[in-house]
Design an enzyme around this catalytic site. Structure first.
Site, PDB file in Angstrom:
ATOM      1  N   ARG A  31      25.068  10.590  19.118  1.00  0.00           N
ATOM      2  CA  ARG A  31      24.538  11.416  20.222  1.00  0.00           C
ATOM      3  C   ARG A  31      24.777  12.889  19.971  1.00  0.00           C
ATOM      4  O   ARG A  31      25.640  13.295  19.186  1.00  0.00           O
ATOM      5  CB  ARG A  31      25.156  11.014  21.566  1.00  0.00           C
ATOM      6  CG  ARG A  31      26.673  11.250  21.685  1.00  0.00           C
ATOM      7  CD  ARG A  31      27.088  12.532  22.316  1.00  0.00           C
ATOM      8  NE  ARG A  31      28.526  12.766  22.176  1.00  0.00           N
ATOM      9  CZ  ARG A  31      29.066  13.503  21.228  1.00  0.00           C
ATOM     10  NH1 ARG A  31      28.304  14.071  20.327  1.00  0.00           N
ATOM     11  NH2 ARG A  31      30.377  13.683  21.175  1.00  0.00           N
ATOM     12  N   ASP A  40      33.548  14.681  31.075  1.00  0.00           N
ATOM     13  CA  ASP A  40      33.473  13.236  31.361  1.00  0.00           C
ATOM     14  C   ASP A  40      34.808  12.671  31.824  1.00  0.00           C
ATOM     15  O   ASP A  40      34.856  11.886  32.775  1.00  0.00           O
ATOM     16  CB  ASP A  40      32.865  12.437  30.188  1.00  0.00           C
ATOM     17  CG  ASP A  40      33.610  12.517  28.873  1.00  0.00           C
ATOM     18  OD1 ASP A  40      34.570  13.326  28.754  1.00  0.00           O
ATOM     19  OD2 ASP A  40      33.239  11.767  27.940  1.00  0.00           O
ATOM     20  N   GLY A 127      31.409  14.910  14.726  1.00  0.00           N
ATOM     21  CA  GLY A 127      31.302  15.241  16.148  1.00  0.00           C
ATOM     22  C   GLY A 127      30.030  14.717  16.789  1.00  0.00           C
ATOM     23  O   GLY A 127      29.632  15.175  17.855  1.00  0.00           O
ATOM     24  N   ASP A 175      30.204   9.072  25.062  1.00  0.00           N
ATOM     25  CA  ASP A 175      29.645   8.657  23.772  1.00  0.00           C
ATOM     26  C   ASP A 175      29.217   7.191  23.786  1.00  0.00           C
ATOM     27  O   ASP A 175      28.117   6.842  23.343  1.00  0.00           O
ATOM     28  CB  ASP A 175      30.672   8.892  22.653  1.00  0.00           C
ATOM     29  CG  ASP A 175      31.106  10.339  22.602  1.00  0.00           C
ATOM     30  OD1 ASP A 175      30.458  11.181  23.252  1.00  0.00           O
ATOM     31  OD2 ASP A 175      32.095  10.633  21.910  1.00  0.00           O
ATOM     32  N   TYR A 225      42.800  17.320  21.908  1.00  0.00           N
ATOM     33  CA  TYR A 225      41.948  16.674  22.916  1.00  0.00           C
ATOM     34  C   TYR A 225      42.823  16.090  24.037  1.00  0.00           C
ATOM     35  O   TYR A 225      42.575  16.327  25.225  1.00  0.00           O
ATOM     36  CB  TYR A 225      41.130  15.565  22.238  1.00  0.00           C
ATOM     37  CG  TYR A 225      40.130  14.879  23.131  1.00  0.00           C
ATOM     38  CD1 TYR A 225      38.820  15.323  23.234  1.00  0.00           C
ATOM     39  CD2 TYR A 225      40.496  13.767  23.886  1.00  0.00           C
ATOM     40  CE1 TYR A 225      37.900  14.688  24.046  1.00  0.00           C
ATOM     41  CE2 TYR A 225      39.586  13.126  24.703  1.00  0.00           C
ATOM     42  CZ  TYR A 225      38.289  13.586  24.778  1.00  0.00           C
ATOM     43  OH  TYR A 225      37.384  12.961  25.594  1.00  0.00           O
TER      44      TYR A 225
HETATM   45  C1  GLA Z   1      34.445  13.493  22.584  1.00  0.00           C
HETATM   46  C2  GLA Z   1      34.779  12.364  23.540  1.00  0.00           C
HETATM   47  C3  GLA Z   1      33.881  12.402  24.774  1.00  0.00           C
HETATM   48  C4  GLA Z   1      33.883  13.787  25.430  1.00  0.00           C
HETATM   49  C5  GLA Z   1      33.639  14.883  24.372  1.00  0.00           C
HETATM   50  C6  GLA Z   1      33.784  16.265  24.939  1.00  0.00           C
HETATM   51  O1  GLA Z   1      33.170  13.308  22.058  1.00  0.00           O
HETATM   52  O2  GLA Z   1      34.627  11.122  22.904  1.00  0.00           O
HETATM   53  O3  GLA Z   1      34.279  11.423  25.697  1.00  0.00           O
HETATM   54  O4  GLA Z   1      35.069  14.020  26.135  1.00  0.00           O
HETATM   55  O5  GLA Z   1      34.503  14.759  23.263  1.00  0.00           O
HETATM   56  O6  GLA Z   1      32.810  16.500  25.889  1.00  0.00           O
END
Ligand code: GLA
Length: 418
Positions: A31, A40, A127, A175, A225
């Site tokens: 994605r 999220d 990413g 995701d 994160y």
């Molecule tokens: C990663 C995580 C998602 C989201 C993004 C930031 O892709 O897997 O759940 O938190 O970072 O938006």
């Protein structure tokens, strides 16, 4: 590479590894998130779309109690016991598979031995949610093998849990949701609190989504994160709300003195990003592309300044994009995904695509002395099973094919809704 030729490549690999044709072929997309970053896990809004880059799993049953997986990307083979229960283990990528198998077992499903080849057109660790795509591909495979389709939301949650418990990444739901539920030619506005998805049409041929890969991977990303996530929880506690979804900028400003300055900035990003995301869905629906572009740039600024998850390479791309006016075809640009490297996403006028990619390439090389990987994608559909019709006995025996165009190990691919 097209879906068909890629699947053919995976089938060929399977035949080479296991000496027979695969019985099942699954494709799950990665994605790109248009806007709504780090919202999220704060029960907020996100606006991703699936891309035409996939994780493929070619598989067949085996006669024992093991799963044997071969990754084309890393060249590694993972073999693990399915009974009495699946454990974490090496290589690291196998944990995405192990976690999903464990999720099915938790539901009382019996998972029998299987052989699989894992192949991908998604840049690994770029990413673009390659790990979620692997989880969703395996879940789709296990649904097919067992004959029990899961509710799509439950399926996405099972995959998210696999990532939390087996890969140790406390990710949100974006995701796995996107790889499961995406609809061709649509972005998805996901309400991560109610877990409901609204499809936002994105089929205007005059607009193209351009993905730009910096090839930067920050080793600290996972720790950072988790840190961001806990800072948001701290902010919500001080603001006395269930999550930052419920907070507003005036409420946040009113509590400024009680908040650590870093936590204040994290919260300001999340609250303002939620507002931008809802506005962005409306802007796309109304064809207000210029407004959409402004929201994307504002999102990037907020991620850079307040959330501090950007990096020099991503900032350079966004600065270059900002210098190309809308009338020359650049609508908007921002980092996408967790950050600390990875990819940027741009919305570009289709008739200016060539001009813009050259301009970005040249300016980036001049600024940082590096080249970029860029590709465009229409919004893709979610994970699906490709029906696999075995082909000529000759190619099945030898595992060789004459062509990689839409054929693999002599088989033909048809799409089946998954
Ligand atoms: C990663 C995580 C998602 C989201 C993004 C930031 O892709 O897997 O759940 O938190 O970072 O938006």
């Amino acid at each position: 590479m097209s879906l068909e030729s890629m699947a053919g490549h995976s089938a060929e690999f399977f035949a080479k590894c296991f000496g027979r044709e695969p019985k099942w072929m699954v494709a799950a997309p990665g994605r790109v998130n248009l806007i709504g970053e780090h919202t999220d896990y704060n029960e907020g809004f996100v606006l991703p779309m699936a891309i035409e880059r996939y994780m493929f799993v070619a598989a067949d049953r085996n006669a024992n109690r093991h799963a044997t997986l071969h990754s084309v990307t890393t060249g590694e083979t993972a073999k693990f016991n399915l009974r009495p229960r699946v454990e974490q283990g090496e290589p690291a990528w196998s944990n995405y598979v192990r976690g999903v198998v464990a999720g099915f077992q938790r539901r009382g499903e019996r998972v029998n031995g299987f052989d699989a080849v894992i192949d991908s057109t998604l840049p690994y660790g770029g990413g673009l949610a390659s790990s979620a795509a692997l989880e969703v591909a395996i879940a789709t495979l296990l649904e097919t093998v067992s004959g029990h389709a899961l509710d799509p939301v439950e399926k996405a949650l099972l995959c998210q849990r696999a990532e939390h418990e087996f890969a140790g990444v406390p990710c949100g739901i974006m995701d796995q949701f996107t790889s499961t539920l995406a609809k061709q030619d649509h972005a998805l506005l996901l309400d991560c609190r109610t877990r409901s998805a609204t499809s936002v049409p994105m089929s205007d041929p005059a607009i193209t989504v351009l993905v730009i890969n910096t090839h930067i991977r920050h080793k600290l990303a996972d720790g950072e994160y988790a840190k961001r996530r806990s800072e948001c929880e701290t902010a919500a506690r001080v603001l006395k709300c269930r999550s930052l979804r419920d907070a507003t900028i005036p409420v946040l400003n009113g509590a400024r003195k009680q908040l650590d300055p870093v936590v204040f900035r994290r919260a300001r990003h999340v609250i303002s990003e939620n507002e931008r995301t809802v506005k962005a869905a409306q802007a796309i629906e109304a064809g207000r592309w210029e407004l959409m572009g402004q929201l994307m740039y504002a999102s990037h600024d907020s991620l850079r300044e307040d959330y501090q998850v950007s990096c020099r390479e991503l900032d350079t791309i966004v600065e270059i994009a900002k210098r190309i006016p809308v009338k020359e075809g650049m609508i908007g640009c921002r980092m996408t995904g967790a950050g600390f490297g990875g990819c940027a996403v741009c919305l570009v006028k289709t008739d200016a695509l060539r001009h813009i990619t050259h301009k970005i390439d040249d300016a980036y090389e001049e600024a940082l002395g590096e080249t970029l990987e860029m590709f465009s994608s229409r919004p893709a559909g979610g994970a699906r099973v490709l029906s696999w019709a075995p082909g000529s006995p000759k190619s099945a025996r030898t595992g060789k094919t004459s062509s990689r165009q839409g054929r693999g190990a002599g088989g033909e691919i048809r799409h089946v809704e998954g």
